[in-house]
Design an enzyme around this catalytic site. Structure first.
Site, PDB file in Angstrom:
ATOM      1  N   HIS A  30       9.750  -8.427   2.229  1.00  0.00           N
ATOM      2  CA  HIS A  30       9.881  -7.166   1.491  1.00  0.00           C
ATOM      3  C   HIS A  30      11.106  -7.262   0.598  1.00  0.00           C
ATOM      4  O   HIS A  30      12.208  -7.536   1.087  1.00  0.00           O
ATOM      5  CB  HIS A  30      10.091  -5.989   2.448  1.00  0.00           C
ATOM      6  CG  HIS A  30       8.937  -5.699   3.331  1.00  0.00           C
ATOM      7  ND1 HIS A  30       8.058  -4.661   3.081  1.00  0.00           N
ATOM      8  CD2 HIS A  30       8.519  -6.289   4.483  1.00  0.00           C
ATOM      9  CE1 HIS A  30       7.147  -4.632   4.046  1.00  0.00           C
ATOM     10  NE2 HIS A  30       7.410  -5.608   4.906  1.00  0.00           N
ATOM     11  N   GLN A  32       6.588  -6.184  12.745  1.00  0.00           N
ATOM     12  CA  GLN A  32       5.622  -6.963  11.976  1.00  0.00           C
ATOM     13  C   GLN A  32       4.238  -6.368  12.212  1.00  0.00           C
ATOM     14  O   GLN A  32       3.794  -6.233  13.355  1.00  0.00           O
ATOM     15  CB  GLN A  32       5.640  -8.437  12.379  1.00  0.00           C
ATOM     16  CG  GLN A  32       4.730  -9.288  11.513  1.00  0.00           C
ATOM     17  CD  GLN A  32       4.771 -10.772  11.870  1.00  0.00           C
ATOM     18  OE1 GLN A  32       5.353 -11.172  12.862  1.00  0.00           O
ATOM     19  NE2 GLN A  32       4.125 -11.575  11.044  1.00  0.00           N
ATOM     20  N   HIS A  39       5.488 -12.388   5.174  1.00  0.00           N
ATOM     21  CA  HIS A  39       5.698 -11.628   3.942  1.00  0.00           C
ATOM     22  C   HIS A  39       7.129 -11.122   3.924  1.00  0.00           C
ATOM     23  O   HIS A  39       7.684 -10.759   4.951  1.00  0.00           O
ATOM     24  CB  HIS A  39       4.685 -10.486   3.781  1.00  0.00           C
ATOM     25  CG  HIS A  39       4.635  -9.516   4.920  1.00  0.00           C
ATOM     26  ND1 HIS A  39       4.101  -9.832   6.155  1.00  0.00           N
ATOM     27  CD2 HIS A  39       5.059  -8.236   5.002  1.00  0.00           C
ATOM     28  CE1 HIS A  39       4.181  -8.772   6.946  1.00  0.00           C
ATOM     29  NE2 HIS A  39       4.774  -7.792   6.270  1.00  0.00           N
ATOM     30  N   ILE A  41       0.834  -1.211   0.000  1.00  0.00           N
ATOM     31  CA  ILE A  41       0.000   0.000   0.000  1.00  0.00           C
ATOM     32  C   ILE A  41       0.864   1.256   0.000  1.00  0.00           C
ATOM     33  O   ILE A  41       0.571   2.207  -0.702  1.00  0.00           O
ATOM     34  CB  ILE A  41      -0.963   0.000   1.211  1.00  0.00           C
ATOM     35  CG1 ILE A  41      -1.998  -1.099   1.034  1.00  0.00           C
ATOM     36  CG2 ILE A  41      -1.657   1.349   1.354  1.00  0.00           C
ATOM     37  CD1 ILE A  41      -2.895  -1.313   2.238  1.00  0.00           C
TER      38      ILE A  41
END
Length: 115
Positions: free
Chosen positions: A95, A87, A93, A32
């Protein structure tokens, strides 16, 4: 799939995202709020909380991140475990953050002190 998990919702099409890659076991999306152009998240399709939850899933996801990063040049590969370690979504996930000289990004553990 975990109830209320945004990454599980993206994986199943219940939430929107900009996909930049997809494999049988993982997918890559633009976050986002990317910190630089080209910043992506690589996320396993199987819900695991963090990189310690299932080392095999973590390894497979890291492989996908490496495949994606192979063509982008200098970059950081970053993941976190726990709120105190930054986190914010409790689904593993990774990056992938492209880097350039003088890009102004400081890693979270950079104290500014020289040894």
């Amino acid at each position: 799939m975990a109830e209320g998990c945004i990454f599980c919702d993206i994986n199943t099409g219940r939430a929107p995202a900009t996909f930049v890659g997809e494999w049988c076991d993982a997918f890559a999306i633009v976050p986002i709020n990317p910190v630089v152009e080209g910043h992506v998240l690589v996320i396993p399709k199987l819900h695991v909380v963090d990189f310690t939850d299932d080392p095999d899933v973590t390894a497979a996801t890291a492989r996908r991140a490496a495949e994606l990063a192979a063509d982008i040049g200098p970059c950081n590969l970053i993941t976190s475990r726990g709120r105190e370690a930054t986190q914010s979504v409790f689904h593993l996930h990774l990056h992938v953050v492209p880097r350039a000289a003088n890009d102004g990004l400081a890693l979270p553990w950079y104290s500014g002190k020289r040894r």
